[in-house]
Motif scaffolding. Structure first.
Motif, PDB file in Angstrom:
ATOM      1  N   ASN A  67       9.145 -53.623 -37.419  1.00 37.64           N
ATOM      2  CA  ASN A  67       8.517 -54.868 -37.829  1.00 37.64           C
ATOM      3  C   ASN A  67       8.819 -55.912 -36.750  1.00 37.64           C
ATOM      4  O   ASN A  67       9.904 -55.925 -36.185  1.00 37.64           O
ATOM      5  N   GLY A  68       7.861 -56.798 -36.440  1.00 38.30           N
ATOM      6  CA  GLY A  68       8.038 -57.689 -35.307  1.00 38.30           C
ATOM      7  C   GLY A  68       9.058 -58.794 -35.480  1.00 38.30           C
ATOM      8  O   GLY A  68       9.595 -59.307 -34.505  1.00 38.30           O
ATOM      9  N   SER A  69       9.363 -59.189 -36.696  1.00 39.71           N
ATOM     10  CA  SER A  69      10.212 -60.351 -36.945  1.00 39.71           C
ATOM     11  C   SER A  69      11.665 -60.094 -36.568  1.00 39.71           C
ATOM     12  O   SER A  69      12.157 -58.965 -36.599  1.00 39.71           O
ATOM     13  N   ASP A  76       6.884 -55.930 -45.300  1.00 35.22           N
ATOM     14  CA  ASP A  76       5.830 -55.183 -44.615  1.00 35.22           C
ATOM     15  C   ASP A  76       4.459 -55.442 -45.215  1.00 35.22           C
ATOM     16  O   ASP A  76       3.442 -55.130 -44.579  1.00 35.22           O
ATOM     17  N   ASN A  77       4.403 -55.966 -46.446  1.00 34.41           N
ATOM     18  CA  ASN A  77       3.134 -56.069 -47.152  1.00 34.41           C
ATOM     19  C   ASN A  77       2.396 -57.370 -46.838  1.00 34.41           C
ATOM     20  O   ASN A  77       1.702 -57.931 -47.680  1.00 34.41           O
ATOM     21  N   GLN A  78       2.568 -57.852 -45.620  1.00 32.81           N
ATOM     22  CA  GLN A  78       1.793 -58.975 -45.132  1.00 32.81           C
ATOM     23  C   GLN A  78       1.503 -58.747 -43.649  1.00 32.81           C
ATOM     24  O   GLN A  78       2.226 -58.015 -42.969  1.00 32.81           O
ATOM     25  N   PRO A  79       0.428 -59.334 -43.122  1.00 31.85           N
ATOM     26  CA  PRO A  79       0.097 -59.113 -41.715  1.00 31.85           C
ATOM     27  C   PRO A  79       1.208 -59.606 -40.796  1.00 31.85           C
ATOM     28  O   PRO A  79       1.979 -60.501 -41.140  1.00 31.85           O
ATOM     29  N   GLY A  80       1.278 -59.013 -39.625  1.00 33.11           N
ATOM     30  CA  GLY A  80       2.279 -59.430 -38.658  1.00 33.11           C
ATOM     31  C   GLY A  80       2.436 -58.401 -37.560  1.00 33.11           C
ATOM     32  O   GLY A  80       1.802 -57.343 -37.574  1.00 33.11           O
ATOM     33  N   GLY A  81       3.278 -58.733 -36.592  1.00 33.25           N
ATOM     34  CA  GLY A  81       3.491 -57.841 -35.466  1.00 33.25           C
ATOM     35  C   GLY A  81       4.213 -56.568 -35.869  1.00 33.25           C
ATOM     36  O   GLY A  81       5.102 -56.576 -36.725  1.00 33.25           O
ATOM     37  N   ARG A  82       3.812 -55.476 -35.265  1.00 32.46           N
ATOM     38  CA  ARG A  82       4.490 -54.185 -35.406  1.00 32.46           C
ATOM     39  C   ARG A  82       4.719 -53.636 -34.002  1.00 32.46           C
ATOM     40  O   ARG A  82       3.929 -53.888 -33.091  1.00 32.46           O
ATOM     41  N   GLY A  83       5.783 -52.866 -33.836  1.00 34.86           N
ATOM     42  CA  GLY A  83       6.114 -52.357 -32.516  1.00 34.86           C
ATOM     43  C   GLY A  83       6.261 -50.852 -32.477  1.00 34.86           C
ATOM     44  O   GLY A  83       6.624 -50.218 -33.481  1.00 34.86           O
ATOM     45  N   MET A  84       5.976 -50.288 -31.312  1.00 34.79           N
ATOM     46  CA  MET A  84       6.183 -48.860 -31.050  1.00 34.79           C
ATOM     47  C   MET A  84       6.804 -48.763 -29.658  1.00 34.79           C
ATOM     48  O   MET A  84       6.148 -49.011 -28.654  1.00 34.79           O
ATOM     49  N   ALA A  85       8.083 -48.430 -29.616  1.00 34.07           N
ATOM     50  CA  ALA A  85       8.811 -48.282 -28.358  1.00 34.07           C
ATOM     51  C   ALA A  85       9.120 -46.804 -28.141  1.00 34.07           C
ATOM     52  O   ALA A  85       9.585 -46.128 -29.063  1.00 34.07           O
ATOM     53  N   VAL A  86       8.853 -46.312 -26.935  1.00 34.76           N
ATOM     54  CA  VAL A  86       9.036 -44.897 -26.629  1.00 34.76           C
ATOM     55  C   VAL A  86       9.971 -44.755 -25.440  1.00 34.76           C
ATOM     56  O   VAL A  86       9.775 -45.390 -24.400  1.00 34.76           O
ATOM     57  N   LYS A  87      10.995 -43.923 -25.621  1.00 34.15           N
ATOM     58  CA  LYS A  87      11.924 -43.591 -24.526  1.00 34.15           C
ATOM     59  C   LYS A  87      11.695 -42.118 -24.173  1.00 34.15           C
ATOM     60  O   LYS A  87      11.977 -41.219 -24.970  1.00 34.15           O
ATOM     61  N   ASP A  97      11.033 -46.096 -20.322  1.00 39.52           N
ATOM     62  CA  ASP A  97      10.590 -46.674 -21.586  1.00 39.52           C
ATOM     63  C   ASP A  97       9.171 -47.232 -21.486  1.00 39.52           C
ATOM     64  O   ASP A  97       8.747 -47.716 -20.428  1.00 39.52           O
ATOM     65  N   LEU A  98       8.473 -47.203 -22.611  1.00 40.58           N
ATOM     66  CA  LEU A  98       7.162 -47.826 -22.738  1.00 40.58           C
ATOM     67  C   LEU A  98       7.142 -48.556 -24.071  1.00 40.58           C
ATOM     68  O   LEU A  98       7.360 -47.941 -25.122  1.00 40.58           O
ATOM     69  N   ILE A  99       6.888 -49.871 -24.027  1.00 37.09           N
ATOM     70  CA  ILE A  99       6.992 -50.715 -25.210  1.00 37.09           C
ATOM     71  C   ILE A  99       5.600 -51.209 -25.587  1.00 37.09           C
ATOM     72  O   ILE A  99       4.911 -51.829 -24.770  1.00 37.09           O
ATOM     73  N   GLY A 100       5.174 -50.946 -26.827  1.00 39.80           N
ATOM     74  CA  GLY A 100       3.862 -51.380 -27.283  1.00 39.80           C
ATOM     75  C   GLY A 100       3.939 -52.210 -28.544  1.00 39.80           C
ATOM     76  O   GLY A 100       4.869 -52.077 -29.345  1.00 39.80           O
ATOM     77  N   VAL A 101       2.941 -53.082 -28.718  1.00 38.94           N
ATOM     78  CA  VAL A 101       2.803 -53.873 -29.941  1.00 38.94           C
ATOM     79  C   VAL A 101       1.351 -53.821 -30.389  1.00 38.94           C
ATOM     80  O   VAL A 101       0.458 -53.451 -29.626  1.00 38.94           O
ATOM     81  N   ASN A 102       1.110 -54.218 -31.633  1.00 41.38           N
ATOM     82  CA  ASN A 102      -0.232 -54.122 -32.203  1.00 41.38           C
ATOM     83  C   ASN A 102      -1.057 -55.377 -31.963  1.00 41.38           C
ATOM     84  O   ASN A 102      -1.715 -55.905 -32.859  1.00 41.38           O
ATOM     85  N   LEU A 103      -1.038 -55.852 -30.725  1.00 43.41           N
ATOM     86  CA  LEU A 103      -1.844 -56.988 -30.302  1.00 43.41           C
ATOM     87  C   LEU A 103      -2.650 -56.598 -29.065  1.00 43.41           C
ATOM     88  O   LEU A 103      -2.154 -55.830 -28.224  1.00 43.41           O
ATOM     89  N   PRO A 104      -3.862 -57.139 -28.890  1.00 46.06           N
ATOM     90  CA  PRO A 104      -4.650 -56.810 -27.707  1.00 46.06           C
ATOM     91  C   PRO A 104      -4.231 -57.569 -26.460  1.00 46.06           C
ATOM     92  O   PRO A 104      -4.613 -57.195 -25.348  1.00 46.06           O
ATOM     93  N   ARG A 105      -3.474 -58.641 -26.639  1.00 47.87           N
ATOM     94  CA  ARG A 105      -3.016 -59.441 -25.506  1.00 47.87           C
ATOM     95  C   ARG A 105      -1.748 -60.170 -25.925  1.00 47.87           C
ATOM     96  O   ARG A 105      -1.484 -60.354 -27.111  1.00 47.87           O
ATOM     97  N   PHE A 106      -0.963 -60.599 -24.933  1.00 47.17           N
ATOM     98  CA  PHE A 106       0.294 -61.255 -25.248  1.00 47.17           C
ATOM     99  C   PHE A 106       0.046 -62.725 -25.585  1.00 47.17           C
ATOM    100  O   PHE A 106      -1.002 -63.292 -25.279  1.00 47.17           O
ATOM    101  N   LEU A 107       1.038 -63.338 -26.212  1.00 46.22           N
ATOM    102  CA  LEU A 107       0.888 -64.699 -26.711  1.00 46.22           C
ATOM    103  C   LEU A 107       0.971 -65.746 -25.603  1.00 46.22           C
ATOM    104  O   LEU A 107       0.408 -66.837 -25.748  1.00 46.22           O
ATOM    105  N   VAL A 108       1.677 -65.446 -24.527  1.00 48.79           N
ATOM    106  CA  VAL A 108       1.876 -66.406 -23.439  1.00 48.79           C
ATOM    107  C   VAL A 108       1.843 -65.662 -22.108  1.00 48.79           C
ATOM    108  O   VAL A 108       1.917 -64.435 -22.066  1.00 48.79           O
TER     109      VAL A 108
END
Length: 309
Positions: A67-69, A76-87, A97-108
């Protein structure tokens, strides 16, 4: 500037103010679980990179879904960031490592903007008005961040960690055996397809259901993701993760990740760092400044949580 007042320290301090300090937890993506996996490359990346995990034989991997927070109690039962990190465990005994999130672009786009953003979010929390005046002021001053926040606002609640797509967001540079260089971006596509819950399904779920759902899902067999890589044109920006590349850029499939079960020692893996700057020969960081900020902030977070703070 001393280490105590460095920008990464200020970032972590502000994130703690925003989400609370939770001893022993990461300051972002606090609640998660790790799983065993095998990555099987297609070989199609070998033309562009000498990276050991992207050509040749399958390699073992460890995957952390989260969970992103920074608050481990975030539901978990509300929208928000989720992550998938792979080593990925490489044949020579090292890892990458490869770090992914469920967004199409970063915030900044820059570390300084990231600090300004978390300060704005913390100020809105302190104000308690619900009008997000500080965030709106930040977006007015940083219009490049608006599309990412629009995407965040359009998020649904995922049915599973295994039915969510994840983007690495930052550009990396592939280097092949001849020294040729190619800018790339990675994304993980769930082979189950992307699936969100409807309102009735959300109401039926427990507040923290995603880890348990994924463990249960694995009892029916491996959950797989396909790793897609976009090949940049020389004109595409590599230093700004708020900007997506044109949709007509070529994309190759470089492998499949099969997740098979929980790791034997969650406590061990909970203590590990998954770091976007942990690259391997054949892969280099681009001129995007954010992975380096993330590396420094993760180090601050790791030092605090490893000391029970």
């Amino acid at each position: 500037m001393t280490a105590e007042t460095s920008l990464p320290v200020q970032v972590v301090d502000t994130m703690e103010h925003l989400d609370g300090r939770h001893a022993g937890y990461r300051r972002a993506h606090a609640r998660g679980a790790c799983f065993t996996a095998t990555f099987t490359p297609t070989g199609d990346a070998a033309k562009y990179t000498t990276a050991a995990h992207l050509s040749g034989e399958p390699v073992s991997a460890t995957v952390r879904f989260s969970n992103g927070s920074g608050n481990p109690a975030m539901p978990d039962n509300q929208p928000g960031g989720r992550g998938m990190a792979v080593k990925f465990q490489l044949p020579d005994g090292t890892a990458t490592d490869l770090i992914g999130v469920n967004l199409p672009r970063f915030l900044v786009a820059t570390p300084e903007q990231f600090l300004d953003l978390v300060r704005a979010l913390a100020a809105d929390k302190d104000a308690g008005k619900g009008d997000q005046a500080h965030l709106q002021a930040f977006l007015a001053q940083n219009p490049g961040s608006v599309p990412a926040f629009q995407a965040l606002g359009a998020m649904g609640v995922p049915a599973s960690f295994g039915t969510t797509g994840y983007q690495a967001l930052h550009a990396f540079i592939w280097v092949n055996a001849d020294g040729d260089r190619q800018a790339v971006r990675y994304r993980w596509a769930p082979d189950l397809g992307e699936q969100n819950l409807d309102a009735d399904q959300i109401a039926d779920q427990e507040e923290q259901f995603l880890i348990g759902e994924f463990v249960e899902r694995l009892k029916g067999g491996p959950v797989t993701f396909t790793l897609h890589v976009t090949l940049a044109d020389p004109s595409d920006p590599t230093d700004d993760a708020t900007r997506v590349w044109p949709a007509d850029r070529p994309e190759i499939v470089v492998g499949q990740l099969a997740i098979t079960g929980e790791v034997d020692d969650q406590d061990h893996w909970a203590a590990q760092i998954f770091d976007p700057t942990n690259v391997t020969p054949g892969v280099e960081l681009s001129d995007d400044p954010l992975p380096r900020l993330r590396n420094a902030a993760y180090s601050v977070s790791y030092d605090r949580r490893s000391h029970g703070r």
